[in-house]
Write a protein that holds these residues in place. Structure first.
Motif, PDB file in Angstrom:
ATOM      1  N   ALA A  74       0.843  -1.128  -0.190  1.00 52.63           N
ATOM      2  CA  ALA A  74      -0.121  -0.174   0.139  1.00 52.63           C
ATOM      3  C   ALA A  74       0.837   1.210  -0.033  1.00 52.63           C
ATOM      4  O   ALA A  74       0.486   2.196  -0.590  1.00 52.63           O
ATOM      5  N   LEU A  75       2.028   1.219   0.680  1.00 56.51           N
ATOM      6  CA  LEU A  75       2.914   2.365   0.535  1.00 56.51           C
ATOM      7  C   LEU A  75       3.501   2.557  -0.753  1.00 56.51           C
ATOM      8  O   LEU A  75       3.647   3.570  -1.365  1.00 56.51           O
ATOM      9  N   ILE A  76       4.058   1.477  -1.295  1.00 52.34           N
ATOM     10  CA  ILE A  76       4.504   1.538  -2.725  1.00 52.34           C
ATOM     11  C   ILE A  76       3.611   2.223  -3.547  1.00 52.34           C
ATOM     12  O   ILE A  76       3.995   3.093  -4.457  1.00 52.34           O
ATOM     13  N   GLU A  77       2.207   1.621  -3.557  1.00 55.21           N
ATOM     14  CA  GLU A  77       1.259   2.169  -4.314  1.00 55.21           C
ATOM     15  C   GLU A  77       0.870   3.451  -4.199  1.00 55.21           C
ATOM     16  O   GLU A  77       1.029   4.505  -5.129  1.00 55.21           O
ATOM     17  N   GLY A  78       0.825   3.805  -2.871  1.00 54.00           N
ATOM     18  CA  GLY A  78       0.801   5.410  -2.509  1.00 54.00           C
ATOM     19  C   GLY A  78       1.720   6.438  -3.063  1.00 54.00           C
ATOM     20  O   GLY A  78       1.605   7.376  -3.517  1.00 54.00           O
ATOM     21  N   LEU A  79       2.796   5.914  -2.976  1.00 59.97           N
ATOM     22  CA  LEU A  79       4.196   6.752  -3.286  1.00 59.97           C
ATOM     23  C   LEU A  79       4.057   6.876  -4.806  1.00 59.97           C
ATOM     24  O   LEU A  79       4.516   8.071  -5.190  1.00 59.97           O
ATOM     25  N   GLN A  80       3.821   5.715  -5.436  1.00 57.04           N
ATOM     26  CA  GLN A  80       3.603   5.909  -6.907  1.00 57.04           C
ATOM     27  C   GLN A  80       2.533   6.661  -7.316  1.00 57.04           C
ATOM     28  O   GLN A  80       2.797   7.618  -8.228  1.00 57.04           O
ATOM     29  N   ARG A  81       1.377   6.746  -6.552  1.00 60.35           N
ATOM     30  CA  ARG A  81       0.320   7.509  -7.043  1.00 60.35           C
ATOM     31  C   ARG A  81       0.324   8.925  -6.524  1.00 60.35           C
ATOM     32  O   ARG A  81      -0.536   9.893  -7.188  1.00 60.35           O
ATOM     33  N   ALA A  82       0.966   9.346  -5.375  1.00 59.46           N
ATOM     34  CA  ALA A  82       1.099  10.583  -4.777  1.00 59.46           C
ATOM     35  C   ALA A  82       1.668  11.689  -6.050  1.00 59.46           C
ATOM     36  O   ALA A  82       2.121  11.176  -6.757  1.00 59.46           O
ATOM     37  N   ARG A  83       0.831  12.897  -6.066  1.00 62.24           N
ATOM     38  CA  ARG A  83       1.181  13.859  -6.852  1.00 62.24           C
ATOM     39  C   ARG A  83       2.157  14.796  -6.473  1.00 62.24           C
ATOM     40  O   ARG A  83       2.566  15.683  -7.115  1.00 62.24           O
ATOM     41  N   GLY A  84       2.208  15.132  -4.898  1.00 61.97           N
ATOM     42  CA  GLY A  84       2.829  15.998  -4.347  1.00 61.97           C
ATOM     43  C   GLY A  84       4.468  15.664  -4.625  1.00 61.97           C
ATOM     44  O   GLY A  84       4.934  14.706  -4.705  1.00 61.97           O
ATOM     45  N   ARG A  85       5.124  16.926  -4.564  1.00 55.78           N
ATOM     46  CA  ARG A  85       6.578  16.962  -4.712  1.00 55.78           C
ATOM     47  C   ARG A  85       7.194  16.154  -3.174  1.00 55.78           C
ATOM     48  O   ARG A  85       8.183  15.473  -3.251  1.00 55.78           O
ATOM     49  N   TYR A  86       6.503  16.680  -1.971  1.00 53.73           N
ATOM     50  CA  TYR A  86       6.800  16.006  -0.880  1.00 53.73           C
ATOM     51  C   TYR A  86       5.755  15.032  -0.394  1.00 53.73           C
ATOM     52  O   TYR A  86       4.586  15.656  -0.708  1.00 53.73           O
ATOM     53  N   VAL A  87       6.124  14.317   0.383  1.00 51.48           N
ATOM     54  CA  VAL A  87       5.097  13.117   0.885  1.00 51.48           C
ATOM     55  C   VAL A  87       5.224  12.980   2.491  1.00 51.48           C
ATOM     56  O   VAL A  87       6.269  12.727   2.737  1.00 51.48           O
ATOM     57  N   ALA A  88       3.941  13.192   2.904  1.00 51.45           N
ATOM     58  CA  ALA A  88       3.929  12.872   4.396  1.00 51.45           C
ATOM     59  C   ALA A  88       3.220  11.612   4.646  1.00 51.45           C
ATOM     60  O   ALA A  88       2.102  11.536   4.063  1.00 51.45           O
ATOM     61  N   ILE A  89       3.599  10.427   5.464  1.00 47.89           N
ATOM     62  CA  ILE A  89       3.063   9.454   5.792  1.00 47.89           C
ATOM     63  C   ILE A  89       2.433   9.680   6.842  1.00 47.89           C
ATOM     64  O   ILE A  89       2.968  10.230   8.033  1.00 47.89           O
ATOM     65  N   LEU A  90       1.036   9.465   6.979  1.00 47.12           N
ATOM     66  CA  LEU A  90       0.168   9.329   8.191  1.00 47.12           C
ATOM     67  C   LEU A  90      -0.596   8.067   8.521  1.00 47.12           C
ATOM     68  O   LEU A  90      -1.343   7.615   7.637  1.00 47.12           O
ATOM     69  N   ASP A  91      -0.111   7.578   9.421  1.00 46.28           N
ATOM     70  CA  ASP A  91      -0.978   6.225   9.646  1.00 46.28           C
ATOM     71  C   ASP A  91      -2.107   6.357   9.887  1.00 46.28           C
ATOM     72  O   ASP A  91      -2.645   7.260  10.467  1.00 46.28           O
ATOM     73  N   HIS A  92      -3.084   5.446   9.562  1.00 45.94           N
ATOM     74  CA  HIS A  92      -4.537   5.593   9.581  1.00 45.94           C
ATOM     75  C   HIS A  92      -5.191   5.953  10.809  1.00 45.94           C
ATOM     76  O   HIS A  92      -6.393   6.447  10.680  1.00 45.94           O
ATOM     77  N   ALA A  93      -4.624   5.529  12.052  1.00 41.37           N
ATOM     78  CA  ALA A  93      -5.170   5.723  13.318  1.00 41.37           C
ATOM     79  C   ALA A  93      -4.435   6.990  13.845  1.00 41.37           C
ATOM     80  O   ALA A  93      -4.677   7.216  15.477  1.00 41.37           O
ATOM     81  N   ASP A  94      -3.698   7.770  13.198  1.00 44.21           N
ATOM     82  CA  ASP A  94      -2.735   8.891  13.800  1.00 44.21           C
ATOM     83  C   ASP A  94      -3.558  10.231  13.404  1.00 44.21           C
ATOM     84  O   ASP A  94      -4.282  10.242  12.498  1.00 44.21           O
ATOM     85  N   ARG A  95      -3.061  11.312  14.040  1.00 44.86           N
ATOM     86  CA  ARG A  95      -3.389  12.610  13.803  1.00 44.86           C
ATOM     87  C   ARG A  95      -2.078  13.616  13.399  1.00 44.86           C
ATOM     88  O   ARG A  95      -1.139  13.297  14.070  1.00 44.86           O
ATOM     89  N   LEU A  96      -2.289  14.652  12.708  1.00 46.38           N
ATOM     90  CA  LEU A  96      -1.203  15.608  12.553  1.00 46.38           C
ATOM     91  C   LEU A  96      -1.576  16.847  13.470  1.00 46.38           C
ATOM     92  O   LEU A  96      -2.622  17.201  13.560  1.00 46.38           O
ATOM     93  N   THR A  97      -0.548  17.282  14.088  1.00 45.98           N
ATOM     94  CA  THR A  97      -0.810  18.408  14.619  1.00 45.98           C
ATOM     95  C   THR A  97      -0.958  19.751  13.786  1.00 45.98           C
ATOM     96  O   THR A  97      -0.541  19.512  12.792  1.00 45.98           O
ATOM     97  N   PRO A  98      -1.641  20.764  14.163  1.00 45.52           N
ATOM     98  CA  PRO A  98      -1.964  21.973  13.224  1.00 45.52           C
ATOM     99  C   PRO A  98      -1.119  22.577  12.519  1.00 45.52           C
ATOM    100  O   PRO A  98      -1.212  22.754  11.189  1.00 45.52           O
ATOM    101  N   ASP A  99       0.301  22.683  13.024  1.00 47.22           N
ATOM    102  CA  ASP A  99       1.223  23.099  11.939  1.00 47.22           C
ATOM    103  C   ASP A  99       2.345  22.089  11.582  1.00 47.22           C
ATOM    104  O   ASP A  99       3.281  22.548  11.078  1.00 47.22           O
ATOM    105  N   SER A 100       2.161  20.740  11.663  1.00 50.40           N
ATOM    106  CA  SER A 100       2.985  19.761  11.427  1.00 50.40           C
ATOM    107  C   SER A 100       3.591  20.059   9.950  1.00 50.40           C
ATOM    108  O   SER A 100       5.042  19.816   9.908  1.00 50.40           O
ATOM    109  N   LEU A 101       2.957  20.093   9.098  1.00 48.25           N
ATOM    110  CA  LEU A 101       3.483  19.981   7.752  1.00 48.25           C
ATOM    111  C   LEU A 101       4.058  21.217   7.403  1.00 48.25           C
ATOM    112  O   LEU A 101       4.969  21.042   6.814  1.00 48.25           O
ATOM    113  N   SER A 102       3.716  22.538   7.863  1.00 45.47           N
ATOM    114  CA  SER A 102       4.320  23.577   7.550  1.00 45.47           C
ATOM    115  C   SER A 102       5.824  23.644   8.300  1.00 45.47           C
ATOM    116  O   SER A 102       6.709  24.097   7.596  1.00 45.47           O
ATOM    117  N   VAL A 103       5.678  23.268   9.484  1.00 50.43           N
ATOM    118  CA  VAL A 103       7.145  23.193  10.010  1.00 50.43           C
ATOM    119  C   VAL A 103       7.867  22.390   9.426  1.00 50.43           C
ATOM    120  O   VAL A 103       9.273  22.670   9.011  1.00 50.43           O
TER     121      VAL A 103
END
Length: 183
Positions: A74-103
């Protein structure tokens, strides 16, 4: 949504409770970065997770279902299908803090590297934070490789990274032959 988002948040899911998946997607959509794609790769859940994903009604969220083959695939498939220059992996039961990606994005741009990582908060299913896990600063490639080889579960957690998609693909993407720490 721009033709090519800058960041893809890749959520791989299998038999994920709808409430957990909803919270993961909502935390990704709440990020303060422009040009965001949230890609959910369903690793053959029964029933499919299409309905809980579609409930978001947000053009930034895309869903892809594949035959069940396991998380590395699933990770292989996702990385191939991702369109962004950068990829953040978020496990399905996790959450990002509000400024996580900008930092993390700021750190990527400032350091001109292929991967950055951060610390994480530990929380109960109800969202109560009960601890924090800090990861060591690894200033050189040698230190990073050494930490990978000497730590039982690696020097950092998968969900804390932001990686340059092209660099990850050039390095060979994920390795499904590794039974532990394929990420």
């Amino acid at each position: 949504m721009p033709a090519e988002p800058e960041i893809t948040v890749l959520i791989t899911a299998y038999q994920t409770p709808a409430a957990y998946l909803r919270e993961a997607i909502e935390s990704a959509l709440a990020q303060d970065v422009p040009g965001l794609e949230v890609l959910v790769v369903d690793d053959g859940s029964q029933p499919s997770l299409q309905e809980p994903v579609a409930a978001h009604e947000d053009a930034r969220v895309t869903y892809h279902r594949m035959e069940h083959r396991g998380l590395p695939h699933a990770l292989i498939e996702g990385l191939q299908r991702a369109r962004g220059r950068y990829v953040a992996i978020l496990d399905h039961a996790d959450r990002l803090t509000p400024d996580s990606l900008s930092v993390r994005l700021h750190a990527m741009r400032e350091s001109n590297v292929g991967l950055v990582y951060g610390d994480l908060q530990l929380m109960t299913p109800e969202g109560v934070v009960y601890g924090e896990q800090r990861f060591p600063e690894l200033a050189t490639e040698h230190a990073f490789v050494q930490a990978c080889l000497t730590h039982a579960i690696g020097p950092l957690k998968h969900g804390t990274i932001l990686l340059d998609r092209a660099v990850a693909l050039a390095a060979g993407n994920y390795n499904p032959a590794l039974t532990v720490e394929y990420d």
